[in-house]
Design a protein around this motif. Structure first.
Motif, PDB file in Angstrom:
ATOM      1  N   GLY A 183       0.824  -1.215   0.000  1.00 19.19           N
ATOM      2  CA  GLY A 183       0.000   0.000   0.000  1.00 19.19           C
ATOM      3  C   GLY A 183       0.853   1.258   0.000  1.00 19.19           C
ATOM      4  N   ILE A 184       1.932   1.255   0.766  1.00 26.45           N
ATOM      5  CA  ILE A 184       2.828   2.413   0.774  1.00 26.45           C
ATOM      6  C   ILE A 184       3.479   2.575  -0.599  1.00 26.45           C
ATOM      7  CG2 ILE A 184       4.957   3.341   1.761  1.00 26.45           C
ATOM      8  CD1 ILE A 184       4.147   2.080   4.415  1.00 26.45           C
ATOM      9  N   GLY A 185       3.784   1.438  -1.244  1.00 26.84           N
ATOM     10  CA  GLY A 185       4.347   1.509  -2.596  1.00 26.84           C
ATOM     11  C   GLY A 185       3.387   2.148  -3.579  1.00 26.84           C
ATOM     12  N   VAL A 186       2.109   1.800  -3.478  1.00 26.74           N
ATOM     13  CA  VAL A 186       1.104   2.416  -4.361  1.00 26.74           C
ATOM     14  C   VAL A 186       0.988   3.902  -4.063  1.00 26.74           C
ATOM     15  CG1 VAL A 186      -1.373   2.462  -4.887  1.00 26.74           C
ATOM     16  CG2 VAL A 186      -0.172   0.277  -4.718  1.00 26.74           C
ATOM     17  N   ILE A 187       0.986   4.255  -2.788  1.00 28.85           N
ATOM     18  CA  ILE A 187       0.900   5.676  -2.415  1.00 28.85           C
ATOM     19  C   ILE A 187       2.122   6.445  -2.909  1.00 28.85           C
ATOM     20  CG2 ILE A 187       0.880   7.272  -0.446  1.00 28.85           C
ATOM     21  CD1 ILE A 187      -0.837   5.233   1.025  1.00 28.85           C
ATOM     22  N   SER A 188       3.285   5.790  -2.870  1.00 32.47           N
ATOM     23  CA  SER A 188       4.485   6.481  -3.353  1.00 32.47           C
ATOM     24  C   SER A 188       4.423   6.712  -4.848  1.00 32.47           C
ATOM     25  CB  SER A 188       5.750   5.701  -2.969  1.00 32.47           C
ATOM     26  OG  SER A 188       5.800   4.478  -3.665  1.00 32.47           O
ATOM     27  N   LEU A 189       3.797   5.800  -5.591  1.00 27.16           N
ATOM     28  CA  LEU A 189       3.616   6.036  -7.022  1.00 27.16           C
ATOM     29  C   LEU A 189       2.676   7.215  -7.261  1.00 27.16           C
ATOM     30  CD1 LEU A 189       3.333   2.420  -8.465  1.00 27.16           C
ATOM     31  CD2 LEU A 189       5.222   4.037  -8.720  1.00 27.16           C
ATOM     32  N   LEU A 190       1.639   7.311  -6.444  1.00 25.58           N
ATOM     33  CA  LEU A 190       0.711   8.432  -6.574  1.00 25.58           C
ATOM     34  C   LEU A 190       1.374   9.744  -6.149  1.00 25.58           C
ATOM     35  CD1 LEU A 190      -2.580   6.850  -5.193  1.00 25.58           C
ATOM     36  CD2 LEU A 190      -1.966   7.281  -7.581  1.00 25.58           C
ATOM     37  N   SER A 191       2.344   9.664  -5.245  1.00 25.14           N
ATOM     38  CA  SER A 191       2.985  10.892  -4.778  1.00 25.14           C
ATOM     39  C   SER A 191       3.943  11.464  -5.821  1.00 25.14           C
ATOM     40  CB  SER A 191       3.730  10.638  -3.474  1.00 25.14           C
ATOM     41  OG  SER A 191       4.865   9.837  -3.711  1.00 25.14           O
TER      42      SER A 191
END
Length: 187
Positions: free
Chosen positions: A131-139
């Motif tokens: 989930g943090i990886g997905v959020i980092s892509l969105l960031s």
């Protein structure tokens, strides 16, 4: 130069190489010579070596339990496995506890319960990492997430270390440990 005062050997004496003591057979009950193995209380004949894995005339003797199951863990062994189940989440979340739990789950009650608990926590941690990886892509797009995301990985790792150590301490005492925020995938 030779020494004039050295004793001379008796007539007919030939220089023979000295044999080390391990080349001579010893009395019964002593350790066999180097490179030889005595099968189960029997002495190997001099100059021969017992076949590996076939100690008595080619008969195979199986070691361990005869019924095909692994022996149960001792109380201390059970606590140790439970402790390692929790600590494996620090280095390999979900994978480490899964392997150890699959190997030891039928050998002790604490190994089974703590292995399941550590596995559930490891799966939860792995999902949060993704989930943090997905959020980092969105960031990457920008905005306030770009400032927060670099802090999430270290914060999660510190939480994993703290909870894994707490679980390991409890398991080492022989007590069950329940992680506070964990999805129970394996019951």
């Amino acid at each position: 130069m030779s020494d004039q005062n050295a004793p001379t050997p008796p007539p007919g004496h030939q220089d023979q190489p000295r044999q080390p003591p391990y080349d001579r057979p010893g009395p019964y009950g002593q350790q066999p010579p180097y490179g030889q193995q005595a099968p189960h209380g029997q002495q190997v004949p001099y100059g021969q070596q017992a076949p590996y894995g076939h100690p008595q005339g080619g008969q195979y003797q199986q070691s361990g339990p005869q019924n095909g199951t692994e022996p149960p863990l001792t109380r201390d062994g059970d606590r140790l496995v439970g402790t390692f189940d929790h600590l494996l989440n620090i280095v390999a979340p979900a994978v480490g506890p899964l392997i150890l739990w699959l190997v030891t789950r039928r050998r002790g009650p604490l190994a089974d319960s703590e292995g399941r608990e550590a596995l559930n926590f490891g799966i939860t941690v792995a999902i949060v990492y993704l989930g943090i990886g997905v959020i980092s892509l969105l960031s990457l797009i920008g905005g306030p997430l770009a400032l927060i995301v670099p802090l999430l990985y270290p914060m999660l790792w510190v939480a994993v270390v703290v909870y894994a150590i707490l679980g390991a301490v409890q398991a080492n005492k022989g007590l069950p440990y329940r992680y506070p925020v964990t999805f129970r995938f394996v019951s």
